[in-house]
Design an enzyme around this catalytic site. Structure first.
Site, PDB file in Angstrom:
ATOM      1  NE  ARG A  78      -3.963   1.971   2.332  1.00 56.38           N
ATOM      2  CZ  ARG A  78      -4.336   2.691   3.369  1.00 56.38           C
ATOM      3  NH1 ARG A  78      -3.734   2.542   4.543  1.00 56.38           N
ATOM      4  NH2 ARG A  78      -5.300   3.587   3.255  1.00 56.38           N
ATOM      5  CG  HIS A  82      -1.375   5.658   0.257  1.00 56.40           C
ATOM      6  ND1 HIS A  82      -1.959   5.922   1.469  1.00 56.40           N
ATOM      7  CD2 HIS A  82      -2.330   5.049  -0.477  1.00 56.40           C
ATOM      8  CE1 HIS A  82      -3.212   5.474   1.473  1.00 56.40           C
ATOM      9  NE2 HIS A  82      -3.451   4.933   0.305  1.00 56.40           N
ATOM     10  CG  ASP A  90       8.209  11.981  -4.691  1.00 50.72           C
ATOM     11  OD1 ASP A  90       7.439  11.229  -4.041  1.00 50.72           O
ATOM     12  OD2 ASP A  90       8.113  13.220  -4.666  1.00 50.72           O
ATOM     13  N   PRO A 179      -7.278   8.725  -3.421  1.00 51.90           N
ATOM     14  CG  PRO A 179      -7.034   7.136  -5.117  1.00 51.90           C
ATOM     15  CD  PRO A 179      -6.244   8.071  -4.241  1.00 51.90           C
ATOM     16  CB  THR A 210      -6.445 -10.280  -2.753  1.00 49.75           C
ATOM     17  OG1 THR A 210      -6.464 -11.668  -2.450  1.00 49.75           O
ATOM     18  CG2 THR A 210      -5.003  -9.901  -3.074  1.00 49.75           C
TER      19      THR A 210
HETATM   20  C1  HEM Z   1      -8.995   2.783  -5.563  1.00 42.57           C
HETATM   21  C2  HEM Z   1      -8.876   3.431  -4.478  1.00 42.57           C
HETATM   22  C3  HEM Z   1      -8.480   2.851  -3.148  1.00 42.57           C
HETATM   23  C4  HEM Z   1      -9.075   3.157  -1.966  1.00 42.57           C
HETATM   24  C5  HEM Z   1     -10.226   4.131  -1.744  1.00 42.57           C
HETATM   25  C6  HEM Z   1      -8.393   2.387  -0.945  1.00 42.57           C
HETATM   26  C7  HEM Z   1      -8.681   2.456   0.399  1.00 42.57           C
HETATM   27  C8  HEM Z   1      -8.136   1.645   1.364  1.00 42.57           C
HETATM   28  C9  HEM Z   1      -8.510   1.666   2.748  1.00 42.57           C
HETATM   29  C10 HEM Z   1      -9.565   2.569   3.373  1.00 42.57           C
HETATM   30  C11 HEM Z   1      -7.777   0.706   3.377  1.00 42.57           C
HETATM   31  C12 HEM Z   1      -7.829   0.339   4.857  1.00 42.57           C
HETATM   32  C13 HEM Z   1      -6.933   1.282   5.655  1.00 42.57           C
HETATM   33  C14 HEM Z   1      -7.140   1.148   7.144  1.00 42.57           C
HETATM   34  O1  HEM Z   1      -8.117   0.537   7.584  1.00 42.57           O
HETATM   35  O2  HEM Z   1      -6.312   1.709   7.888  1.00 42.57           O
HETATM   36  C15 HEM Z   1      -6.916   0.092   2.396  1.00 42.57           C
HETATM   37  C16 HEM Z   1      -6.017  -0.900   2.653  1.00 42.57           C
HETATM   38  C17 HEM Z   1      -5.160  -1.429   1.722  1.00 42.57           C
HETATM   39  N1  HEM Z   1      -5.020  -0.996   0.417  1.00 42.57           N
HETATM   40 FE1  HEM Z   1      -6.254   0.249  -0.584  1.00 42.57          FE
HETATM   41  N2  HEM Z   1      -7.434   1.623  -1.520  1.00 42.57           N
HETATM   42  C18 HEM Z   1      -7.432   1.876  -2.866  1.00 42.57           C
HETATM   43  C19 HEM Z   1      -6.556   1.341  -3.800  1.00 42.57           C
HETATM   44  C20 HEM Z   1      -5.475   0.543  -3.496  1.00 42.57           C
HETATM   45  C21 HEM Z   1      -4.409   0.224  -4.413  1.00 42.57           C
HETATM   46  C22 HEM Z   1      -4.298   0.768  -5.838  1.00 42.57           C
HETATM   47  C23 HEM Z   1      -3.549  -0.605  -3.738  1.00 42.57           C
HETATM   48  C24 HEM Z   1      -2.276  -1.228  -4.210  1.00 42.57           C
HETATM   49  C25 HEM Z   1      -1.950  -1.424  -5.444  1.00 42.57           C
HETATM   50  C26 HEM Z   1      -4.087  -0.801  -2.419  1.00 42.57           C
HETATM   51  C27 HEM Z   1      -3.545  -1.617  -1.453  1.00 42.57           C
HETATM   52  C28 HEM Z   1      -4.044  -1.761  -0.177  1.00 42.57           C
HETATM   53  C29 HEM Z   1      -3.562  -2.756   0.773  1.00 42.57           C
HETATM   54  C30 HEM Z   1      -2.540  -3.835   0.476  1.00 42.57           C
HETATM   55  C31 HEM Z   1      -4.248  -2.526   1.964  1.00 42.57           C
HETATM   56  C32 HEM Z   1      -4.039  -3.253   3.298  1.00 42.57           C
HETATM   57  C33 HEM Z   1      -2.930  -2.541   4.055  1.00 42.57           C
HETATM   58  C34 HEM Z   1      -2.582  -3.108   5.415  1.00 42.57           C
HETATM   59  O3  HEM Z   1      -3.084  -4.150   5.826  1.00 42.57           O
HETATM   60  O4  HEM Z   1      -1.776  -2.441   6.113  1.00 42.57           O
HETATM   61  N3  HEM Z   1      -5.237  -0.067  -2.290  1.00 42.57           N
HETATM   62  N4  HEM Z   1      -7.159   0.700   1.170  1.00 42.57           N
END
Ligand code: HEM
Ligand SMILES: *[C@@H]1O[C@H](CO)[C@@H](O)[C@H](O)[C@H]1NC(C)=O
Length: 324
Positions: A78, A82, A90, A179, A210
């Site tokens: 993630r 970000h 960067d 996003p 996933t």
């Molecule tokens: C399309 C827009 C996206 C939104 C709105 C979004 C939002 C979020 C949110 C809200 C979480 C949970 C954070 C938390 O509870 O603290 C999350 C977790 C995560 N996101 Fe996304 N995400 C997006 C796209 C992506 C993309 C593009 C990737 C990677 C290519 C990604 C990878 C991950 C991963 C791996 C987690 C789990 C992180 C962890 O367990 O520490 N996300 N995301």
């Protein structure tokens, strides 16, 4: 999937990735108006002479870290997202506060109490500085860590393009525009288009959900099981630790965790855009893996600093020399 068929498809993928990205780089650099970034391409062999063990070193540190904290691969994956969506890839997300000049992106809503894995990035940097001092950028560490993390969780492998340099500024305004889980589909699509990522990239990259965790207040259930705010749930409730295509099957069952996941199927605009891609990936893991790898390479190409732009940070949390 048999390992051999995975490798066969990977060969094709790499050919394809090599093609798509030379073209892509030029346009991504130009779109963001970064002089110097557009002309020079990243390369998978960038550290072959200067730090041949870079990928191995990143891999070893992450392997050690995940023994203590199994969530680390997801968290590191993630961070690359970000990083790349804010000011390009960067390393800006890694900078700590150094007020008044550097205001850390770690405090914006999308990152605060949420983005994690920074000590592991520090450990990777330390190991790399020991092996090849001053060579591997923090931005490249995030790109390598994002790939290794997926690979270790059973997902696809790809050749990471390298040669990014580290920025010397943060961008809070842009970080505030990452996003958001409440964004409707058209806003998500626009935020991705802004960095030259299309609907296939959007659907493929959200497949990163996933693995990893989500705090219950961000989920569609919204802690209604009576959990406290901040209680962690699996993003993929069926196969939480494995990088597979189960995420899309969850979507088809209306069981995605985030509103921003489910909109790719439920939004009125989805039928003509993202929904068919969700169906495709749900039905064919190899198709998902191939597209995920290509999209990660594309995301990693967002406005990199190359050549003599930026610097190679010694410490990922600080710029090297403060000219102020
Ligand atoms: C399309 C827009 C996206 C939104 C709105 C979004 C939002 C979020 C949110 C809200 C979480 C949970 C954070 C938390 O509870 O603290 C999350 C977790 C995560 N996101 Fe996304 N995400 C997006 C796209 C992506 C993309 C593009 C990737 C990677 C290519 C990604 C990878 C991950 C991963 C791996 C987690 C789990 C992180 C962890 O367990 O520490 N996300 N995301
Ligand atoms: C959860 O509920 C709170 C309080 O009603 C609300 O402010 C928040 O937007 C909700 N979150 C989600 C993801 O629905």
């Amino acid at each position: 999937m048999a390992a051999s068929s995975r490798f066969a498809s990977l060969g094709l993928l790499l050919l394809f990735a090599a093609h798509c990205c030379a073209v892509f780089l030029a346009s991504a650099g130009a779109a963001h108006g970064r002089p110097g970034a557009a002309g020079s391409a990243l390369s998978s062999t960038f550290y072959d002479a200067s730090c041949p063990r870079a990928h191995d070193i990143v891999r070893h540190v992450i392997q050690d870290a995940r023994v203590v904290d199994p969530r680390i691969p997801a968290s590191l994956n993630r961070l690359h997202f970000h990083d790349c969506f804010v000011n390009g890839c960067d390393g800006s997300i890694l900078l700590d506060d150094d007020l008044p000049v550097i205001q850390s992106e770690k405090h914006v809503p999308a990152n605060k109490n949420s983005a994690r894995g920074f000590p592991v990035v520090d450990n990777i940097k330390t190991a790399l500085e020991r092996a090849c001092p001053g060579i591997v950028s923090c931005a490249d560490i995030l790109a390598l860590a994002a790939e290794v993390s997926v690979e270790l969780a059973g997902g696809p492998r790809w050749r990471v393009l390298l040669g990014r340099r580290d920025g010397t500024t943060t961008n809070i305004q842009s970080a505030n525009n990452l996003p958001n889980f409440f964004d409707p589909l058209d806003v998500l699509q626009q935020k991705f288009r802004d960095v030259n990522l299309d609907d296939t990239d959007l659907v493929a990259l959200q497949g990163a959900h996933t693995f990893g965790k989500v705090q219950c207040q961000f989920t569609r259930q919204n802690c209604t099981g009576g959990q406290a705010r901040g209680a962690l749930e699996n993003l993929d409730r069926v196969t939480p630790k494995v990088f597979d295509n189960e995420y899309y099957a969850n979507l088809l069952q209306g069981r995605a965790q985030l509103p921003s996941d489910q909109v790719m199927l439920s939004d009125p605009a989805a039928a003509a855009t993202t929904a068919p891609i969700v169906h495709r990936f749900a039905g064919n893991q190899r198709d998902f893996f191939n597209n995920f790898a290509v999209s990660m390479v594309k995301m990693g190409n967002i406005s990199p600093l190359t050549g003599s732009a930026g610097e190679i940070r010694k410490n990922c949390r600080r710029v090297n020399r403060r000219g102020y």
